[in-house]
Scaffold this active site. Structure first.
Site, PDB file in Angstrom:
ATOM      1  N   LYS A  93      -0.850  10.105 -10.899  1.00  0.00           N
ATOM      2  CA  LYS A  93      -0.056   9.748 -12.022  1.00  0.00           C
ATOM      3  C   LYS A  93      -0.320  10.556 -13.356  1.00  0.00           C
ATOM      4  O   LYS A  93      -1.390  10.433 -13.933  1.00  0.00           O
ATOM      5  CB  LYS A  93       0.053   8.329 -12.596  1.00  0.00           C
ATOM      6  N   VAL A 148     -10.380   3.543 -23.402  1.00  0.00           N
ATOM      7  CA  VAL A 148     -11.046   2.348 -22.844  1.00  0.00           C
ATOM      8  C   VAL A 148      -9.989   1.203 -22.784  1.00  0.00           C
ATOM      9  O   VAL A 148      -9.961   0.494 -21.527  1.00  0.00           O
ATOM     10  CB  VAL A 148     -11.918   1.870 -23.894  1.00  0.00           C
ATOM     11  N   THR A 150      -6.785   1.218 -21.710  1.00  0.00           N
ATOM     12  CA  THR A 150      -6.130   1.451 -20.567  1.00  0.00           C
ATOM     13  C   THR A 150      -7.030   0.941 -19.301  1.00  0.00           C
ATOM     14  O   THR A 150      -6.624   0.422 -18.426  1.00  0.00           O
ATOM     15  CB  THR A 150      -5.700   2.886 -20.262  1.00  0.00           C
ATOM     16  N   GLU A 174     -13.576   7.625 -16.790  1.00  0.00           N
ATOM     17  CA  GLU A 174     -14.273   8.150 -17.882  1.00  0.00           C
ATOM     18  C   GLU A 174     -13.213   7.941 -18.816  1.00  0.00           C
ATOM     19  O   GLU A 174     -11.951   8.343 -19.139  1.00  0.00           O
ATOM     20  CB  GLU A 174     -14.192   9.813 -17.639  1.00  0.00           C
ATOM     21  N   CYS A 208     -12.643  14.491 -25.253  1.00  0.00           N
ATOM     22  CA  CYS A 208     -13.293  13.098 -25.346  1.00  0.00           C
ATOM     23  C   CYS A 208     -14.654  13.518 -25.862  1.00  0.00           C
ATOM     24  O   CYS A 208     -15.381  12.446 -26.486  1.00  0.00           O
ATOM     25  CB  CYS A 208     -13.402  12.609 -24.104  1.00  0.00           C
TER      26      CYS A 208
HETATM   27  N1  LIG Z   1     -14.682  10.703 -20.605  1.00  0.00           N
HETATM   28  C1  LIG Z   1     -13.892  11.808 -20.169  1.00  0.00           C
HETATM   29  O1  LIG Z   1     -14.176  12.566 -19.437  1.00  0.00           O
HETATM   30  C2  LIG Z   1     -12.409  11.895 -21.025  1.00  0.00           C
HETATM   31  C3  LIG Z   1     -11.720  12.974 -20.588  1.00  0.00           C
HETATM   32  C4  LIG Z   1     -10.469  13.137 -21.377  1.00  0.00           C
HETATM   33  C5  LIG Z   1     -10.159  12.223 -21.968  1.00  0.00           C
HETATM   34  N2  LIG Z   1     -10.710  11.102 -22.225  1.00  0.00           N
HETATM   35  C6  LIG Z   1     -10.523   9.872 -23.203  1.00  0.00           C
HETATM   36  O2  LIG Z   1      -8.880   9.957 -22.833  1.00  0.00           O
HETATM   37  C7  LIG Z   1      -8.349   9.292 -23.970  1.00  0.00           C
HETATM   38  C8  LIG Z   1      -6.962  10.047 -24.159  1.00  0.00           C
HETATM   39  O3  LIG Z   1      -6.288  10.435 -23.303  1.00  0.00           O
HETATM   40  P1  LIG Z   1      -4.843   9.445 -23.186  1.00  0.00           P
HETATM   41  O4  LIG Z   1      -4.248   9.346 -24.535  1.00  0.00           O
HETATM   42  O5  LIG Z   1      -3.873  10.217 -22.303  1.00  0.00           O
HETATM   43  O6  LIG Z   1      -5.304   8.145 -22.489  1.00  0.00           O
HETATM   44  P2  LIG Z   1      -4.246   6.804 -22.144  1.00  0.00           P
HETATM   45  O7  LIG Z   1      -5.265   5.735 -21.848  1.00  0.00           O
HETATM   46  O8  LIG Z   1      -3.197   6.344 -23.174  1.00  0.00           O
HETATM   47  O9  LIG Z   1      -3.669   7.314 -20.862  1.00  0.00           O
HETATM   48  C9  LIG Z   1      -4.295   7.750 -19.915  1.00  0.00           C
HETATM   49  C10 LIG Z   1      -3.356   7.518 -18.697  1.00  0.00           C
HETATM   50  O10 LIG Z   1      -3.351   6.139 -18.232  1.00  0.00           O
HETATM   51  C11 LIG Z   1      -1.770   6.130 -18.135  1.00  0.00           C
HETATM   52  N3  LIG Z   1      -1.631   4.415 -18.279  1.00  0.00           N
HETATM   53  C12 LIG Z   1      -1.320   3.901 -19.442  1.00  0.00           C
HETATM   54  N4  LIG Z   1      -1.011   2.563 -19.426  1.00  0.00           N
HETATM   55  C13 LIG Z   1      -1.590   2.201 -18.029  1.00  0.00           C
HETATM   56  C14 LIG Z   1      -1.444   0.954 -17.235  1.00  0.00           C
HETATM   57  N5  LIG Z   1      -1.356  -0.020 -17.796  1.00  0.00           N
HETATM   58  N6  LIG Z   1      -1.925   1.061 -16.081  1.00  0.00           N
HETATM   59  C15 LIG Z   1      -2.168   2.239 -15.553  1.00  0.00           C
HETATM   60  N7  LIG Z   1      -2.043   3.407 -16.252  1.00  0.00           N
HETATM   61  C16 LIG Z   1      -1.809   3.540 -17.373  1.00  0.00           C
HETATM   62  C17 LIG Z   1      -1.147   6.939 -19.170  1.00  0.00           C
HETATM   63  O11 LIG Z   1       0.323   6.845 -18.784  1.00  0.00           O
HETATM   64  C18 LIG Z   1      -2.010   8.172 -18.704  1.00  0.00           C
HETATM   65  O12 LIG Z   1      -1.404   8.773 -17.594  1.00  0.00           O
HETATM   66  C19 LIG Z   1      -9.290   9.239 -25.243  1.00  0.00           C
HETATM   67  O13 LIG Z   1      -9.793   8.220 -25.342  1.00  0.00           O
HETATM   68  C20 LIG Z   1     -10.251  10.342 -24.631  1.00  0.00           C
HETATM   69  O14 LIG Z   1     -11.668  10.063 -24.971  1.00  0.00           O
HETATM   70  C21 LIG Z   1     -12.137  11.029 -21.765  1.00  0.00           C
HETATM   71  N1  LIG Z   2     -15.430  18.513 -20.451  1.00  0.00           N
HETATM   72  C1  LIG Z   2     -15.169  18.624 -21.686  1.00  0.00           C
HETATM   73  C2  LIG Z   2     -14.606  17.281 -22.266  1.00  0.00           C
HETATM   74  C3  LIG Z   2     -13.508  16.406 -21.279  1.00  0.00           C
HETATM   75  C4  LIG Z   2     -12.849  15.426 -22.222  1.00  0.00           C
HETATM   76  O1  LIG Z   2     -11.857  15.398 -22.694  1.00  0.00           O
HETATM   77  C5  LIG Z   2     -16.147  18.831 -23.000  1.00  0.00           C
HETATM   78  O2  LIG Z   2     -17.374  18.829 -22.388  1.00  0.00           O
HETATM   79  O3  LIG Z   2     -15.896  19.354 -23.868  1.00  0.00           O
END
Ligand SMILES: NC(=O)c1ccc[n+]([C@@H]2O[C@H](COP(=O)([O-])OP(=O)(O)OC[C@H]3O[C@@H](n4cnc5c(N)ncnc54)[C@H](O)[C@@H]3O)[C@@H](O)[C@H]2O)c1
Ligand SMILES: N[C@@H](CCC=O)C(=O)O
Length: 423
Positions: A93, A148, A150, A174, A208
């Site tokens: 997805k 977090v 989600t 993540e 992130c």
């Molecule tokens: N730690 C990491 O490696 C990492 C990497 C990239 C992004 N992030 C984090 O991601 C966030 C930004 O991304 P975003 O805005 O796309 O996040 P989001 O949580 O809004 O969406 C992530 C995914 O979850 C889906 N989703 C939403 N509700 C859902 C549900 N109830 N059930 C299943 N799926 C659902 C969304 O459609 C999307 O595909 C930030 O908090 C960022 O820090 C973390």
């Molecule tokens: N791997 C990327 C972060 C991914 C999250 O959004 C970095 O280390 O900057």
């Protein structure tokens, strides 16, 4: 080319950000995951003269649900393909705001000969997808990257359905962060200024790992601010098709409204806030937020503790004499544990800070900015609310997608049930 272009136009990355993400990191994931999978096979359990012991790294029973964020095309591609490489089928997805670039990866995989049925590309409403996959008895794992709230929703749904599963689903997530740059009085000012400008503002802070809080000592803060202000003057915000642009619009109207609300809060002066650089928000032709730097005096300010996910960095200036006291508070200042950096030329302090902060991060940077991990060099992931810390881009990630089968074959079968001590 198509992949990079769709990442630029669809997700608002400039040329360099699109290239390091979409093409480069994805290629790295594909290559390194294959090498790491082969390395796993090197492990052989101990055999004896009469038993042959083997281990098969088989795929899991059921399907993996891969749920992707908008901000990294490479992550979108890695979430479903890493499990597939280990023998699973994945339902993929994509994020609603990154469908095109993710679909181009899917097309590339088909073109490369991926057998049908291994990956199903399913753009869909998040909650609907979440409800359907968690209701299936055949869910074997969720590979999630996103926010977090989600991830917590998905975890709760799995818990509600716990009595229905064929196998316990693995939950790999993540999530977000409130990543810090901690600056010691001995720090190299140019490195702090350049590293913070890049980490906090490039790709509009929508990594992130982006630096969104900084702790700076009073003695060198004026010099840091002078350098960072000079950088700020040169930075160009605009259309990604302009090669000189450093950052562009944030992803959508919701992100714009969220960031504007934080900046408007800072403009009221609450928590001792002062908008020192940037602060303009303009949605006339796109969702543009200026690279922004805010100082606060309240260490508990939401500007210093909540993930804003935009080009906004909040600075707490501390008295040099309180450096150790402040360092100790950074450790538990937020519920996150993703990335953090310490800038210090005093090596004794540098390593002390590394040890004090060890539970506050999953990826730590010493005299370097908090972003830009590279597959195979800095396996990536955070703990606490930042995720399950399974380290994508590292050698142990593949293991999460297997259900290892241990086989003992004996050449001398048991024929007597009694132990000698019982004679
Ligand atoms: N730690 C990491 O490696 C990492 C990497 C990239 C992004 N992030 C984090 O991601 C966030 C930004 O991304 P975003 O805005 O796309 O996040 P989001 O949580 O809004 O969406 C992530 C995914 O979850 C889906 N989703 C939403 N509700 C859902 C549900 N109830 N059930 C299943 N799926 C659902 C969304 O459609 C999307 O595909 C930030 O908090 C960022 O820090 C973390
Ligand atoms: N791997 C990327 C972060 C991914 C999250 O959004 C970095 O280390 O900057």
């Amino acid at each position: 080319m198509k992949l990079n272009a769709s990442t630029m136009l669809g997700q608002g990355k400039n040329i360099i950000q699109a290239e390091i993400d979409a093409a480069c990191e994805l290629i790295d994931f594909f290559r390194f995951n294959a090498v790491f999978a082969m390395e796993l096979e090197h492990y052989e359990p101990i055999s004896t003269k009469i038993t042959k012991n083997t281990m098969q790294f088989r795929g899991m029973e059921g399907f993996v649900a891969a749920i992707a964020p908008f901000n990294f095309t490479a992550i979108g591609g890695n979430l479903p393909t890493a499990p597939a490489l280990m023998g699973n089928v994945s339902l993929w997805k994509p994020s609603n705001t990154a469908v095109l670039s993710n679909y181009i990866i899917y097309e590339l995989l088909e073109e490369a000969g991926m057998p049908p049925g291994i990956l199903s590309f399913l753009p869909s409403d998040g909650p609907v997808f979440g409800d359907v996959i968690t209701a299936s008895p055949h869910l074997s794992a969720v590979n999630f990257t996103g926010s977090v709230p989600t991830f917590k929703t998905i975890w709760r749904k799995v818990a509600e359905n716990l009595d229905n599963y064929v196998t316990f689903p693995k939950l790999i997530g993540e999530c977000g962060g409130k990543n810090f740059h901690f600056v010691h009085p001995s720090a190299h000012v140019d490195a702090v200024a350049a590293g913070t400008a890049r980490s906090a503002w490039e790709y509009s802070g929508q990594k992130c790992s982006a630096c969104s809080r900084m702790y700076a000592p009073k003695s060198i803060w004026p010099k840091i601010l002078e350098k960072i202000s000079a950088i700020h003057k040169e930075i160009k915000l605009g259309d990604v098709r302009d090669g000189s642009v450093f950052l562009s619009a944030v992803i959508d109207d919701k992100a714009f409204a969220r960031l504007k609300a934080y900046i408007d809060f800072a403009k009221t002066g609450a928590d001792g806030a002062n908008v020192v650089l940037g602060g303009k928000c303009d949605d006339k032709t796109g969702y543009f937020i200026e690279p922004t730097l805010i100082t606060v005096t309240d260490p508990k300010s939401k500007l210093l503790t909540e993930e804003m996910f935009g080009p906004v960095v909040t600075v707490l200036v501390y008295e040099d004499s309180k450096v150790d006291e402040v360092l100790a508070t950074v450790k538990d200042a937020t519920p996150y544990g993703l990335t953090g950096a310490v800038f210090s030329q005093d090596k004794e302090f540098l390593y002390r800070a590394r040890d004090v902060l060890r539970d506050a991060v999953g990826n730590m940077y010493l005299n370097d900015k908090s972003t830009g991990s590279i597959v195979g060099q800095q396996p990536f992931g955070g703990s606490r609310l930042s995720g399950t810390n399974d380290k994508a881009g590292g050698p142990h990630y593949g293991l999460r997608w297997t259900s290892p089968l241990t086989i003992k074959e004996t050449s001398v079968s048991l024929t007597d049930w009694k132990y000698p001590s019982m004679e």
